[in-house]
Design an enzyme around this catalytic site. Structure first.
Site, mmCIF file in Angstrom:
data_model
loop_
_atom_site.group_PDB
_atom_site.id
_atom_site.type_symbol
_atom_site.label_atom_id
_atom_site.label_comp_id
_atom_site.label_asym_id
_atom_site.label_seq_id
_atom_site.Cartn_x
_atom_site.Cartn_y
_atom_site.Cartn_z
ATOM 1 N N GLY A 125 4.674 7.815 1.976
ATOM 2 C CA GLY A 125 5.541 6.787 1.402
ATOM 3 C C GLY A 125 4.779 5.528 1.055
ATOM 4 C CG ASP B 128 -5.126 10.007 7.783
ATOM 5 O OD1 ASP B 128 -6.091 10.272 7.032
ATOM 6 O OD2 ASP B 128 -4.102 9.438 7.382
ATOM 7 C CE LYS C 121 4.280 6.145 6.939
ATOM 8 N NZ LYS C 121 3.457 6.862 7.936
ATOM 9 N N GLY D 64 0.794 -1.227 0.000
ATOM 10 C CA GLY D 64 0.000 0.000 0.000
ATOM 11 C C GLY D 64 0.819 1.267 0.000
#
Length: 348
Positions: free
Chosen positions: A48, A160, A65, A43
């Site tokens: 990033g 978020d 990540k 994903g």
């Protein structure tokens, strides 16, 4: 007609649940990237990409990540990623993903090593089921609320919330992920528009200044989405989304549970100081909502409640709940190195 929980019992509920959360037990280690083997990309994040990596020695899976340092510097995202590191390395909650390690010395990338959550995310589950039942929605919403309450008490705002950032663990309980836009807030207001437009609060859209109250607005959005199958202010044009948010008109299906409708309305109040969770009683008012009558908050944090969905997982190495993302041009991209004297992340 519902009966409100007496003030003394309300405090008892909140105190008991708060005492379950331990002090930070998360040890963030400096990792050597050579100790890990890439499985595949799964994903894209705000800054990033997310990959599944395997520790070569232990054979244990992790999320990695990966952020390109040159992109962070050129796009002026140093503050965002610094906030993420500070916040996620200082939180410990059963419903928040754990940062396990970090590599800052690589001249090309900044790497965050997160625990692997094998069950996929709420977005995938919602696409399969189309919508959730009241019982299912209550379970997931309450889990998010306890995580938010914990973050807010540490003066962090999340900013978020969306189904893609709510991961499902092997026991069916959630883990809140993706802290790129999280920020430490004391009594000040911030003005940055960030997150997903469909989840923006009115104060964010109007750039009038916001604080943790914006997170409570997003709770109303996600509950609506879980129950209805779409967000309430949906449009292909972001500007029209913003207009709908400022108007605050919410359309409900006729058969929607009245208590669910009520709590959504209370979260989606345009005036942030009157919004559910934002008044002087804070989170206690959410506990009082008829939607949560007789809900076992302590049992939730102790994981004594049966999760509404248990993902199918075949052993510790199962990655089938995450789709592989093909990126044929990835190896062709230029990897620009940052000199360590100019690298703001090197000595973290």
């Amino acid at each position: 007609m519902s009966t409100k929980v007496p003030n003394m019992r309300r405090k008892s509920i909140l105190d008991r649940t708060a005492s379950i959360i331990t002090v930070n037990e998360n040890n963030v280690e400096k990792i050597n990237l050579n100790d890990y083997k890439l499985e595949y990309k799964i994903g894209k994040t705000n800054l990033g990409f997310i990959y599944i990596y395997k520790n070569k020695k232990t054979q244990k899976l992790y999320f990695m990540k990966v952020l390109k340092k040159v992109d962070l510097l050129l796009n002026k995202n140093t503050e965002h990623v610094t906030n993420e590191f500070i916040i996620i390395s200082n939180v410990y909650h059963p419903f928040i993903i754990e940062l396990k390690g970090i590599n800052t010395t690589n001249p090309v990338t900044l790497n965050f090593l997160y625990e692997y959550i094998p069950g996929g995310n709420l977005n995938t589950l919602l696409k399969i089921k189309k919508r959730f039942s009241i019982k299912e929605s209550k379970f997931y919403l309450a889990s998010i609320i306890t995580a938010f309450d914990y973050l807010h008490k540490k003066n962090y705002i999340y900013r978020d919330l969306r189904p893609q950032n709510i991961l499902i663990n092997k026991d069916g309980y959630i883990k809140l992920a993706e802290f790129s836009f999280a920020k430490k807030m004391d009594n000040e207001f911030t003005f940055t528009m960030c997150g997903s437009p469909e989840y923006y609060s009115p104060e964010m859209v109007m750039k009038s200044g916001y604080n943790k109250n914006t997170d409570f607005w997003s709770l109303g959005i996600i509950l609506y989405e879980m129950l209805i199958g779409c967000t309430p202010f949906l449009d292909s044009d972001p500007l029209k989304i913003y207009q709908k948010i400022k108007q605050g008109k919410i359309l409900f299906p006729k058969k929607l549970d009245k208590n669910a409708k009520m709590i959504i309305k209370h979260f989606l109040i345009l005036e942030q100081n009157k919004r559910l969770g934002c008044t002087k009683n804070g989170i206690a008012d959410i506990v009082d909502e008829p939607f949560f009558n007789n809900f076992d908050w302590k049992g939730l944090l102790l994981k004594n409640i049966e999760a509404p969905f248990i993902p199918q997982i075949n052993g510790n190495m199962d990655t089938t709940n995450y789709k592989k993302i093909e990126d044929k041009n990835e190896n062709d991209e230029e990897n620009i190195e940052i000199d360590k004297e100019k690298d703001p992340f090197y000595n973290w």
